[in-house]
Design a protein around this motif. Structure first.
Motif, PDB file in Angstrom:
ATOM      1  N   LEU A   1       0.815  -1.214   0.000  1.00 26.67           N
ATOM      2  CA  LEU A   1       0.000   0.000   0.000  1.00 26.67           C
ATOM      3  C   LEU A   1       0.846   1.260   0.000  1.00 26.67           C
ATOM      4  CD1 LEU A   1      -2.934  -0.932   2.384  1.00 26.67           C
ATOM      5  CD2 LEU A   1      -2.937  -0.773  -0.103  1.00 26.67           C
ATOM      6  N   LEU A   2       1.969   1.238   0.699  1.00 25.03           N
ATOM      7  CA  LEU A   2       2.857   2.389   0.683  1.00 25.03           C
ATOM      8  C   LEU A   2       3.347   2.645  -0.744  1.00 25.03           C
ATOM      9  CD1 LEU A   2       4.471   4.602   2.125  1.00 25.03           C
ATOM     10  CD2 LEU A   2       6.263   2.893   2.518  1.00 25.03           C
ATOM     11  N   GLY A   3       3.838   1.610  -1.402  1.00 20.14           N
ATOM     12  CA  GLY A   3       4.304   1.760  -2.777  1.00 20.14           C
ATOM     13  C   GLY A   3       3.195   2.216  -3.711  1.00 20.14           C
TER      14      GLY A   3
ATOM     15  N   ARG B   1      -9.834  -0.262  -4.686  1.00 16.60           N
ATOM     16  CA  ARG B   1     -10.213  -1.615  -4.281  1.00 16.60           C
ATOM     17  C   ARG B   1      -9.613  -1.969  -2.923  1.00 16.60           C
ATOM     18  NH1 ARG B   1      -8.078  -6.524  -7.559  1.00 16.60           N
ATOM     19  NH2 ARG B   1      -7.157  -7.239  -5.635  1.00 16.60           N
ATOM     20  N   GLU B   2      -8.374  -1.577  -2.723  1.00 13.87           N
ATOM     21  CA  GLU B   2      -7.721  -1.844  -1.439  1.00 13.87           C
ATOM     22  C   GLU B   2      -8.391  -1.063  -0.310  1.00 13.87           C
ATOM     23  OE1 GLU B   2      -5.129  -4.164  -0.797  1.00 13.87           O
ATOM     24  OE2 GLU B   2      -5.912  -4.744  -2.751  1.00 13.87           O
ATOM     25  N   GLY B   3      -8.804   0.163  -0.599  1.00 16.15           N
ATOM     26  CA  GLY B   3      -9.522   0.958   0.396  1.00 16.15           C
ATOM     27  C   GLY B   3     -10.852   0.313   0.760  1.00 16.15           C
ATOM     28  N   ALA B   4     -11.583  -0.166  -0.228  1.00 19.16           N
ATOM     29  CA  ALA B   4     -12.855  -0.840   0.025  1.00 19.16           C
ATOM     30  C   ALA B   4     -12.623  -2.131   0.815  1.00 19.16           C
ATOM     31  CB  ALA B   4     -13.561  -1.129  -1.294  1.00 19.16           C
ATOM     32  N   ARG B   5     -11.580  -2.830   0.460  1.00 18.49           N
ATOM     33  CA  ARG B   5     -11.237  -4.079   1.166  1.00 18.49           C
ATOM     34  C   ARG B   5     -10.927  -3.810   2.641  1.00 18.49           C
ATOM     35  NH1 ARG B   5      -6.293  -7.672   1.293  1.00 18.49           N
ATOM     36  NH2 ARG B   5      -7.110  -9.768   1.064  1.00 18.49           N
ATOM     37  N   ALA B   6     -10.179  -2.736   2.886  1.00 18.80           N
ATOM     38  CA  ALA B   6      -9.822  -2.390   4.268  1.00 18.80           C
ATOM     39  C   ALA B   6     -11.054  -1.947   5.058  1.00 18.80           C
ATOM     40  CB  ALA B   6      -8.775  -1.285   4.258  1.00 18.80           C
ATOM     41  N   SER B   7     -11.966  -1.239   4.407  1.00 15.32           N
ATOM     42  CA  SER B   7     -13.146  -0.762   5.132  1.00 15.32           C
ATOM     43  C   SER B   7     -14.096  -1.923   5.474  1.00 15.32           C
ATOM     44  CB  SER B   7     -13.876   0.324   4.355  1.00 15.32           C
ATOM     45  OG  SER B   7     -14.484  -0.202   3.205  1.00 15.32           O
ATOM     46  N   ARG B   8     -14.110  -2.960   4.656  1.00 20.93           N
ATOM     47  CA  ARG B   8     -14.941  -4.145   4.948  1.00 20.93           C
ATOM     48  C   ARG B   8     -14.381  -4.901   6.155  1.00 20.93           C
ATOM     49  NH1 ARG B   8     -14.862  -4.688  -0.682  1.00 20.93           N
ATOM     50  NH2 ARG B   8     -13.268  -6.301  -0.533  1.00 20.93           N
ATOM     51  N   ARG B   9     -13.045  -4.874   6.291  1.00 22.55           N
ATOM     52  CA  ARG B   9     -12.412  -5.576   7.417  1.00 22.55           C
ATOM     53  C   ARG B   9     -12.509  -4.779   8.708  1.00 22.55           C
ATOM     54  NH1 ARG B   9      -6.781  -6.787   4.750  1.00 22.55           N
ATOM     55  NH2 ARG B   9      -6.905  -4.560   4.953  1.00 22.55           N
TER      56      ARG B   9
END
Length: 135
Positions: free
Chosen positions: A4-6, A126-134
């Motif tokens: 995510l940083l990269g 997509r990664e943001g949505a994935r993190a918010s679901r978790r």
């Protein structure tokens, strides 16, 4: 978190160049100065993109998320292609005065950069949505 940083650094750098640096150079500097200045920025931009994309791809690979690693991997390959193959041809066409070939090559480079940026932003969303679901 390396992935995510990269990815975030890659998206931010690409957006900054496209939305701030390039328009500012071409709106504030005369073409004989702006052109060489922007061309001098490309090795820095490409190196930055390669480092960030590599960092992100490595982070995804270490977490065994190979599907996600394809996006920064694609960006790294497309950046290498643009840097090592397309840019030398653009420079040669410009120096030779072949405006049609240069214009076509510039359109291709713009489309490739846009596709890279769209892919990076889509993965970031997509990664943001994935993190918010978790979370």
């Amino acid at each position: 978190m390396l992935s995510l940083l990269g990815l975030g650094l890659l998206a931010g750098g690409m957006l900054f160049f496209a939305a701030v640096a390039a328009p500012l150079v071409f709106s504030r500097l005369p073409a004989p100065v702006g052109g060489p200045f922007i061309r001098a920025m490309f090795p820095w931009l490409y190196g930055y993109c390669l480092i960030c994309a590599g960092m992100s791809a490595l982070g995804y690979a270490l977490r065994r998320r190979l599907g996600a690693a394809l996006v920064p991997g694609f960006v790294a390959l497309a950046t290498l292609w643009a840097w090592l193959w397309l840019m030398p041809r653009l420079d040669a066409w410009r120096l030779a005065g072949d405006t049609a070939a240069f214009a076509h090559g510039h359109r291709v480079s713009t489309w490739v950069y846009g596709l890279e940026l769209a892919a990076v932003l889509a993965l970031l969303l997509r990664e943001g949505a994935r993190a918010s679901r978790r979370g």
